[in-house]
Write a protein that holds these residues in place. Structure first.
Motif, PDB file in Angstrom:
ATOM      1  N   LEU A 142       1.379 -46.387   6.599  1.00  0.00           N
ATOM      2  CA  LEU A 142       1.163 -45.450   7.699  1.00  0.00           C
ATOM      3  C   LEU A 142       2.240 -45.659   8.745  1.00  0.00           C
ATOM      4  CD1 LEU A 142      -2.709 -45.660   8.209  1.00  0.00           C
ATOM      5  CD2 LEU A 142      -1.409 -44.201   6.665  1.00  0.00           C
ATOM      6  N   SER A 144       3.326 -45.148  12.381  1.00  0.00           N
ATOM      7  CA  SER A 144       2.770 -44.828  13.702  1.00  0.00           C
ATOM      8  C   SER A 144       3.824 -44.213  14.621  1.00  0.00           C
ATOM      9  CB  SER A 144       2.208 -46.104  14.347  1.00  0.00           C
ATOM     10  OG  SER A 144       3.262 -46.952  14.766  1.00  0.00           O
ATOM     11  N   TYR A 177       1.659 -40.514  11.611  1.00  0.00           N
ATOM     12  CA  TYR A 177       0.576 -40.106  12.503  1.00  0.00           C
ATOM     13  C   TYR A 177       0.917 -40.466  13.946  1.00  0.00           C
ATOM     14  CZ  TYR A 177      -0.836 -44.934  13.313  1.00  0.00           C
ATOM     15  OH  TYR A 177      -0.838 -46.251  13.709  1.00  0.00           O
ATOM     16  N   SER A 178       0.132 -39.902  14.854  1.00  0.00           N
ATOM     17  CA  SER A 178       0.190 -40.289  16.267  1.00  0.00           C
ATOM     18  C   SER A 178      -1.242 -40.510  16.733  1.00  0.00           C
ATOM     19  CB  SER A 178       0.834 -39.182  17.102  1.00  0.00           C
ATOM     20  OG  SER A 178       0.487 -39.349  18.460  1.00  0.00           O
ATOM     21  N   ARG A 182      -3.152 -37.298  17.865  1.00  0.00           N
ATOM     22  CA  ARG A 182      -4.018 -37.160  16.677  1.00  0.00           C
ATOM     23  C   ARG A 182      -3.334 -36.445  15.512  1.00  0.00           C
ATOM     24  NH1 ARG A 182      -8.774 -38.870  16.820  1.00  0.00           N
ATOM     25  NH2 ARG A 182      -9.476 -37.545  15.103  1.00  0.00           N
ATOM     26  N   LYS A 183      -2.026 -36.208  15.646  1.00  0.00           N
ATOM     27  CA  LYS A 183      -1.276 -35.615  14.531  1.00  0.00           C
ATOM     28  C   LYS A 183      -1.341 -36.578  13.334  1.00  0.00           C
ATOM     29  CE  LYS A 183       3.428 -34.216  13.294  1.00  0.00           C
ATOM     30  NZ  LYS A 183       4.836 -34.148  13.727  1.00  0.00           N
ATOM     31  N   GLY A 184      -1.711 -36.038  12.167  1.00  0.00           N
ATOM     32  CA  GLY A 184      -1.762 -36.863  10.946  1.00  0.00           C
ATOM     33  C   GLY A 184      -3.065 -37.612  10.749  1.00  0.00           C
ATOM     34  N   ILE A 185      -3.940 -37.663  11.777  1.00  0.00           N
ATOM     35  CA  ILE A 185      -5.198 -38.423  11.657  1.00  0.00           C
ATOM     36  C   ILE A 185      -6.138 -37.815  10.604  1.00  0.00           C
ATOM     37  CG2 ILE A 185      -7.289 -39.178  12.885  1.00  0.00           C
ATOM     38  CD1 ILE A 185      -4.796 -40.859  13.606  1.00  0.00           C
ATOM     39  N   GLU A 187      -5.450 -36.351   7.839  1.00  0.00           N
ATOM     40  CA  GLU A 187      -4.962 -36.725   6.497  1.00  0.00           C
ATOM     41  C   GLU A 187      -5.338 -38.181   6.179  1.00  0.00           C
ATOM     42  OE1 GLU A 187      -2.664 -33.219   7.770  1.00  0.00           O
ATOM     43  OE2 GLU A 187      -3.192 -35.082   8.766  1.00  0.00           O
ATOM     44  N   ILE A 188      -5.258 -39.044   7.198  1.00  0.00           N
ATOM     45  CA  ILE A 188      -5.622 -40.460   6.993  1.00  0.00           C
ATOM     46  C   ILE A 188      -7.127 -40.567   6.740  1.00  0.00           C
ATOM     47  CG2 ILE A 188      -5.713 -42.746   8.069  1.00  0.00           C
ATOM     48  CD1 ILE A 188      -3.123 -41.953   9.605  1.00  0.00           C
TER      49      ILE A 188
END
Length: 198
Positions: A142, A144, A177-178, A182-185, A187-188
């Protein structure tokens, strides 16, 4: 099943595998350098502001911190590696405890290896990838602070990570992600649910 409805609570801290809670739930653990933002990531995933204690002081997480996520799984925040101000003996003790946890914990389903998107993976990060792959452990990388880079720069960083892994014959998911935007959260969250369901 929705793991991420805000039902999360701190359970305990363990310094060694013998102190971990009974392995009644599948576990997802978060690993990475000190101060890479593992606690902020946990908070973002469970939609809570401060379930995991964040700190500006590297090396603050000195135990394996257990969080129960609903009635479905445990999240485990591992001590960060590579922080020089912690005494060498203490660092070695953490290292032994973490390796034992990673290789012997029956309920461990997924290891999330967190790195900073703005920097190339350090030698310690790369050693960790190699060790996980050599021991056939399920992990993903991941990246960050993806919001700190332009889309183009992030794509370059991700490609560099992919190339480093490819040189070791490792093929695992790599997600950016950020925690703040919350960008990419989502998908995680989806990735974690897939591993928990298995």
């Amino acid at each position: 099943m929705n793991l991420f409805n805000g039902k999360a609570k701190f359970i305990t801290s363990a310094t060694k595998i013998e102190e971990c809670p009974p392995d009644e739930f599948p576990e997802v653990c978060f690993a990475g350098r000190s101060n890479v933002g593992k606690s902020s990531l946990i908070n973002a995933i469970v939609n809570r502001k401060n379930i995991a204690r964040t700190s500006n002081v590297p090396g603050k997480t000195q135990q394996m911190n257990y969080y129960q996520i609903g009635d479905d799984c445990f999240f485990v925040d591992l001590p960060g590696y590579g922080f020089a101000k912690v005494p060498k003996k203490e660092r070695e003790r953490w290292g032994r405890s973490i390796r034992k946890y990673l290789s012997e914990r029956e309920s461990l389903r997924l290891i999330l290896s967190v790195i900073d998107a703005r920097h190339e993976p350090s030698a310690l990060d790369q050693d960790f990838f190699y060790w996980l792959a050599s021991n056939e452990m399920p992990f993903c990388v991941l990246m960050s602070k993806a919001d700190k880079l332009s889309n183009n720069k992030f794509a370059q960083s991700k490609k560099a990570v992919k190339n480093i892994l490819a040189e070791m014959n490792i093929e695992v998911p790599i997600l950016g992600y950020s925690a703040s935007s919350r960008k990419g959260i989502p998908e995680i969250q989806e990735l974690i649910q897939d591993f928990i369901k298995e």
